[in-house]
Design an enzyme around this catalytic site. Structure first.
Site, PDB file in Angstrom:
ATOM      1  N   TYR A   1      18.766  52.993   0.301  1.00 24.27           N
ATOM      2  CA  TYR A   1      17.374  53.065  -0.196  1.00 24.27           C
ATOM      3  C   TYR A   1      17.297  53.202  -1.717  1.00 24.27           C
ATOM      4  CZ  TYR A   1      17.439  55.245   4.494  1.00 24.27           C
ATOM      5  OH  TYR A   1      17.693  55.561   5.795  1.00 24.27           O
TER       6      TYR A   1
ATOM      7  N   CYS B   1      35.668  51.380  -0.729  1.00 21.54           N
ATOM      8  CA  CYS B   1      35.976  50.096  -1.344  1.00 21.54           C
ATOM      9  C   CYS B   1      34.750  49.204  -1.337  1.00 21.54           C
ATOM     10  CB  CYS B   1      37.126  49.442  -0.601  1.00 21.54           C
ATOM     11  SG  CYS B   1      38.598  50.431  -0.767  1.00 21.54           S
TER      12      CYS B   1
HETATM   13  N1  LLP Z   1       9.103  61.873  13.796  1.00 25.46           N
HETATM   14  C1  LLP Z   1       9.491  60.601  13.981  1.00 25.46           C
HETATM   15  C2  LLP Z   1       9.016  59.858  15.130  1.00 25.46           C
HETATM   16  C3  LLP Z   1      10.359  60.008  13.060  1.00 25.46           C
HETATM   17  O1  LLP Z   1      10.732  58.746  13.251  1.00 25.46           O
HETATM   18  C4  LLP Z   1      10.829  60.758  11.950  1.00 25.46           C
HETATM   19  C5  LLP Z   1      11.749  60.165  10.993  1.00 25.46           C
HETATM   20  C6  LLP Z   1      10.403  62.080  11.814  1.00 25.46           C
HETATM   21  C7  LLP Z   1       9.529  62.605  12.762  1.00 25.46           C
HETATM   22  C8  LLP Z   1      10.863  62.959  10.699  1.00 25.46           C
HETATM   23  O2  LLP Z   1      10.495  62.475   9.451  1.00 25.46           O
HETATM   24  P1  LLP Z   1      10.767  63.359   8.129  1.00 25.46           P
HETATM   25  O3  LLP Z   1       9.881  64.581   8.201  1.00 25.46           O
HETATM   26  O4  LLP Z   1      12.186  63.740   8.129  1.00 25.46           O
HETATM   27  O5  LLP Z   1      10.414  62.464   7.010  1.00 25.46           O
HETATM   28  N2  LLP Z   1      17.032  57.948   7.016  1.00 25.46           N
HETATM   29  C9  LLP Z   1      15.833  57.950   6.205  1.00 25.46           C
HETATM   30  C10 LLP Z   1      14.683  58.642   6.881  1.00 25.46           C
HETATM   31  C11 LLP Z   1      14.350  58.039   8.226  1.00 25.46           C
HETATM   32  C12 LLP Z   1      13.251  58.763   8.916  1.00 25.46           C
HETATM   33  C13 LLP Z   1      13.176  58.341  10.330  1.00 25.46           C
HETATM   34  N3  LLP Z   1      12.201  58.980  11.094  1.00 25.46           N
HETATM   35  C14 LLP Z   1      16.156  58.578   4.866  1.00 25.46           C
HETATM   36  O6  LLP Z   1      17.293  58.988   4.645  1.00 25.46           O
HETATM   37  O7  LLP Z   1      15.289  58.657   3.992  1.00 25.46           O
END
Ligand code: LLP
Length: 447
Positions: A344, A371
């Site tokens: 990202y 790598c």
């Molecule tokens: N609920 C649902 C249905 C979700 O899909 C997510 C995150 C959350 C709650 C929690 O969202 P948060 O409060 O953590 O923003 N890997 C990405 C973030 C992907 C989020 C996926 N879904 C990153 O590293 O930024």
């Protein structure tokens, strides 16, 4: 002195972080230089008091003033069995998204009634495990999943409470890979196309699946309250349409997670209380418009509970100065423990944990050891004159780092340490070379 102050301020020490008399960064009362000595690097460090503090803020702002509301910690941000215990002790529910997260929660003794099982393509085995465990809610993403759920329930002779995932047509201002509320999304069924209503009707007609409410999640790392207000507006209008068309009054509105945190300058997180108040005001206002009862509101914060509570420690290897181009600081981890820059272009602040008071004199980019040129951890961070052997820390790595880590290049995953009140406990052991080959099989014909 001016330089030193400037350095410290840009790093935004938070939670229990402090600088001790040796100029070392401390977290949870533990000297990070000692932690690196004792547990090795790379090392994830989680600040337990800070996690508990944020959980408390969610309880105070979403649950205590509005009994019935629920806060589910989104496990995908960071989940280990110890984290499950912390979430349980803090009185939050849990949003899990796979058989693996569900298994972790159950093995750590989490109350299944307080688990919501998400996922856009849960396998029959995963659904079976969820129903079998009597989880509180199964989130239904699509009609195929509903068919599987119905057939699993029939097989087990059980009924389940379900909440369909709805796409509310809100495009939040965040990276497009973490935007999920817009029409063109792999998640859920859209209000705009009529598919959301179709799924609702299919659930109402099903024999074993009870419709409890609706769910949406508009994205992650969102700062604008307005995006959530819009989601509430569209979701409540939909709830009203459901009542008109089917006579069913939905009692639960799950608005997902996504609340943004501070990573670097320019990130401006709203206090949890402001989000809570705006969301609850919007829910009351919108339901009032349609003469609907105020539903129980469920939210699913992940990043905002653990993100800023985590740091990663790395040992510096080479420092390469390309004159007039860039200073590369090579560390002993990289995209394997933090793929967020590669995925990202995420931004982070970094510091030398062993020399927190030294003036910041160098603009450097932190390179991983994989790598791959894209294997960077952070770009253009301000550091003191850095040398091999220094201890580099990257801030706000508590969410989506350990949980997204990989064994690329067959690197072992780092350990995770939970610190609190001067105590440091390993909550995930460092992987060993044996772990790396544990699942490898050499067929006889290759021996
Ligand atoms: N609920 C649902 C249905 C979700 O899909 C997510 C995150 C959350 C709650 C929690 O969202 P948060 O409060 O953590 O923003 N890997 C990405 C973030 C992907 C989020 C996926 N879904 C990153 O590293 O930024």
């Amino acid at each position: 002195m001016d330089d030193i102050r400037a350095g410290v301020e840009t790093m935004r020490l938070h939670g229990t972080m402090a600088i001790n008399g040796k100029g070392h960064l401390t977290v949870g009362g533990c000297d990070t230089v000692d932690l690196a000595e004792n547990f090795g690097t790379p090392l994830y460090i989680m600040d337990e008091a800070y996690i508990r503090e944020v959980c408390g803020q969610y309880r105070e702002t979403y649950i205590e003033p509005y009994p019935g509301n629920e806060v589910l910690y989104a496990a995908k941000a960071f989940l280990t069995m110890a984290m499950v215990r912390v979430v349980a002790q803090e009185g939050l529910g849990l949003d899990v998204v796979s058989g693996g997260e569900l298994y972790t929660a159950l093995q750590a003794g989490f109350d299944p009634a307080r688990i919501c099982f998400h996922g856009n393509n849960k396998s029959r085995e995963e659904i079976y495990a969820g129903v079998r465990a009597n989880v509180g809610r199964i989130m239904v993403d699509n009609p195929a999943e509903l068919d599987t759920l119905e057939s699993v329930c029939a097989e087990l002779g059980q009924t389940v409470s379900a909440v369909p995932r709805i796409t509310p047509n809100v495009a939040a201002h965040t990276h497009e890979y973490v935007q999920t509320g817009q029409l063109d999304s792999k998640f859920g069924q859209a209000i705009a196309t009529g598919q959301a209503m179709d799924l609702i009707q299919k659930i109402i007609q099903s024999k074993h699946v009870r419709l409890k409410g609706v769910h949406c999640h508009i994205g992650s790392q969102i700062f604008e309250i307005e995006a959530f207000r819009l989601a509430v507006q569209n979701m409540v209008a939909f709830v009203s349409e459901v009542r008109e068309k089917t006579g069913v009054a939905l009692e639960e509105l799950n608005l997902g997670g996504g609340f943004g945190i501070y990573y670097t300058e320019g990130d401006d997180p709203q206090p949890i209380q402001s989000f809570a108040r705006s969301i609850m005001d919007a829910v009351r206002q919108e339901t009032g418009k349609y003469g609907l009862p105020v539903p129980r509101v469920v939210i699913e914060p992940g990043r905002s509970i653990v993100g800023a509570a985590g740091i990663t420690l790395y040992r510096v290897g080479d420092v390469k100065v390309i004159p007039d181009v860039r200073v590369y600081v090579a560390v002993d981890g990289g995209m394997t423990d933090n793929p967020r820059y590669a995925l990202y272009q995420a931004k982070y602040e970094a510091a030398l944990a062993n020399r927190m008071n030294d003036p910041l004199t160098v603009t450097a980019s932190i390179a991983g050891k994989c790598c791959e040129s894209g294997d960077m951890v952070a770009r253009d961070v301000q550091l003191p004159g850095v040398a091999p052997g220094d201890l580099l820390t990257v801030f706000s790595t508590g969410a989506y780092n350990y949980s997204m880590s990989s064994n690329y290049n067959r690197l072992p995953k780092p350990a995770v340490v939970l610190v609190n009140g001067g105590k440091a406990d390993i909550i995930v052991k460092r992987e060993t070379p044996e772990d790396i080959i544990r699942n490898d099989v050499v067929p006889d014909r290759l021996r």
